[in-house]
Design a protein around this motif. Structure first.
Motif: not given
Ligand code: GUN
Ligand code: ZN
Length: 437
Positions: A100, A295, A78, A92, A203
Motif C-alpha cells: 500500500t 476487507s 481508498h 494489515l 491516517r
C-alpha cells in the motif's frame, strides 16, 4: 430548467426496519414515479399521482419492472488503492508496508492521480454507488484530482488527503505543519464547493506523531462542519503498536479522544476489537464505527460484531463500506453479502430490509447527509440506482421462486453485483456510462 420523470418500482426507507415484517419502515410503490428537476427529486409517489400533477408532458424513462432505490453510499474507501486490490498474503501492517505505501507514493504525480480518480469514480458509479467517503494519498494533488473529477460528475463525495508523518516511507510522509497547511488549503478550496465535502484524515495513530495529532485536533476544532476519518482497532498487532506509541492513553480509542478527534462527524474504519469502555466512548461521542466486511475477512482482521454494537445499552452508530483496496469489491451488494456472513458467524442474522436501509438511509445518517442523499424524499438530491433482480441466468431462475420484496432484495444482495445495476442517476443525470463528452 431540466425535468425528468422516472417510472419504476420505487423503494425508500423511513427508518431502520426491525424485521422483514416491519412494513412501516419503508415506502414502496409497485408503479412509482419520481419527478426530478434541476438535480433534485421534487415529487415522489404513485406514478399516476406524480404524472397527474404535471401541467404538460415531460421526458419520461420507464424502468419497470426494475427497482429504483437511492444510490448506494460507501462510507470508507481508498481511491488510491485501485492497484492494491487483490494483493496476496499479508495481514494489515505487512500489507501496508509491502503493497500500500509503495503504491501510494505514485500519487506524487498529479497526472497519475487524475487518471485513477477518473477510473475510480466511473467504477463506483458503475456499481451503483453515488456517494463515497474517500481517503486520498498524503499528496495534496491526489485530493485535488479526486475533487476535480467528483465535481465534474456533480457527485456528493466526502474526501481528504491523508495526514501521516512517521512509520512509513519518505515518499508518503508529510509533516505536522505541511499536513495542517495543505489540509487547510484543501478545505478552503473544496469544502462546500458544489457537492464536495472535506474529511480531515489523519491516517491512523501509528502513522501520525503526537504533534500531527495535535494539528488534526486543531483542524477538527476549527472546522466542525468537516468530517474526520481515520482507522481504529482493526488488527491485534496494530492495536498493540498504537498503544505503545501513546502510553498515556487508556486504550486505542482514547488516543483519538485525547486529541479531540471523536464526535458525530467522525468516521472510524473497522472498530473490530473494541473493549466495552471503548464502545461506550464511541457511543457517548456519537462517533461512527464503519463496518468493512470484505476487507476484514481478506486481511484476516476479525469479525465486526454488528448486532452486539447495535443492541448494546449504549448503541453505536454504524456505517458500511467496501474499504477498497483492503476490501475486495467495489459493489455495496457484494459488501453486504459478506457482511451478512460475518454477522452469521457472530450467531446473528441481518434482515434484507435492514441491509438495504444500511446501504442507503443508514449510511446517509451515519455520514450526516440524510437531508441530501440516501432517500427518495422530495427535496433531496436525485442520486438513484436502478436494480435488476433478474440480471443473470441464475438470478432469473431464483426469482421464479421469490414472492416478496424482502426475498428479492436478499437475492440481489446474495447473487447481485455490477451486473444488477441497470442505470445510475447522479444529481438527476444518467451516469452509468460515464461522463458525456
Ligand atoms: N490502517 C491504516 N491505513 C490503512 C489502510 O489503507 N487500509 C486499511 N484496511 N487499514 C489501514
Ligand atoms: Zn481504510
Amino acid at each position: 430548467m431540466t425535468a425528468l420523470l422516472l417510472r419504476g418500482r420505487t423503494l425508500t426507507f423511513l427508518r431502520e426496519p426491525h424485521s422483514v415484517a416491519d412494513h412501516d419502515a419503508y415506502a414502496y410503490e409497485e408503479d412509482g414515479g419520481l419527478l426530478i428537476r434541476d438535480g433534485r427529486i421534487v415529487a415522489a409517489g404513485a406514478y399516476d399521482t406524480v404524472r397527474g400533477q404535471l401541467a404538460e408532458p415531460i421526458e419520461t424513462i420507464d424502468h419497470r419492472p426494475h427497482l429504483l432505490l437511492p444510490g448506494f453510499i460507501d462510507a470508507h474507501v481508498h481511491y488510491v488503492q485501485m492497484q492494491v486490490i487483490a494483493s496476496y498474503g499479508a495481514e494489515l501492517l505487512d500489507w501496508l508496508n509491502t503493497y500500500t505505501f509503495p503504491e501510494e507514493t505514485k500519487f506524487r504525480d498529479a497526472q497519475h492521480g487524475r487518471r485513477i480518480a477518473r477510473l475510480f469514480l466511473d467504477e463506483v458509479i458503475r456499481h451503483g454507488t453515488t456517494t463515497v467517503a474517500a481517503y486520498c494519498s498524503v499528496h495534496r494533488q491526489s485530493a485535488e484530482a479526486f475533487f476535480e473529477e467528483s465535481h465534474q460528475r456533480n457527485m456528493l463525495n466526502i474526501a481528504g488527503k491523508v495526514m501521516m508523518d512517521r512509520n512509513a516511507p519518505d515518499g508518503v510522509l508529510d509533516t505536522p505543519r505541511s499536513g495542517y497547511d495543505e489540509t487547510k488549503a484543501l478545505i478552503a478550496d473544496w469544502h462546500g464547493r458544489g457537492r464536495q465535502l472535506y474529511a480531515i484524515t489523519p491516517r491512523f495513530a501509528i502513522t501520525s506523531s503526537p504533534a500531527q495529532m495535535e494539528m488534526a485536533g486543531a483542524l477538527a476544532a476549527e472546522h466542525p462542519d468537516c468530517h474526520v476519518q481515520t482507522h481504529l482497532s482493526e488488527n491485534h498487532a496494530e492495536i498493540r503498536w498504537a498503544e505503545e506509541l501513546y502510553p498515556e492513553a487508556a486504550d486505542y480509542t482514547d488516543i483519538y479522544a485525547r486529541y479531540g478527534l471523536l464526535g458525530k462527524k467522525t468516521l472510524l474504519g473497522h472498530c473490530i476489537h473494541l473493549s466495552e469502555r471503548e464502545a461506550d466512548a464511541l457511543s457517548e461521542s456519537g462517533s461512527v464505527a464503519v463496518f468493512c466486511p470484505t476487507s476484514n475477512l481478506f486481511l484476516g482482521s476479525g469479525l465486526f460484531d454488528y448486532q452486539r454494537y447495535r443492541k448494546r445499552a449504549k448503541p453505536l452508530r454504524i456505517a458500511a463500506a467496501t474499504d477498497v483496496g483492503g476490501g475486495t469489491n467495489y459493489s455495496m451488494l457484494r459488501t453486504m453479502d459478506e457482511g451478512y456472513k460475518v454477522i452469521a458467524l457472530n450467531g446473528e442474522k441481518l434482515n434484507p430490509l435492514a441491509s438495504f436501509w444500511q446501504l442507503t438511509r443508514g449510511n446517509a445518517e451515519a455520514l450526516s447527509v440524510a437531508d441530501r442523499v440516501g432517500t427518495l424524499e422530495p427535496g433531496t438530491d436525485a442520486d438513484i440506482v436502478v436494480l435488476d433482480a433478474r440480471a443473470t441466468p441464475a438470478m432469473r431462475l431464483r426469482m421464479e421462486t421469490a414472492s416478496t420484496l424482502a426475498e428479492e432484495l436478499f437475492l440481489l444482495q446474495t447473487l447481485g453485483d455490477d451486473r444488477a445495476v441497470r442505470e445510475v442517476y447522479v444529481a438527476g443525470r444518467a451516469a452509468k456510462d460515464g461522463l458525456p463528452l
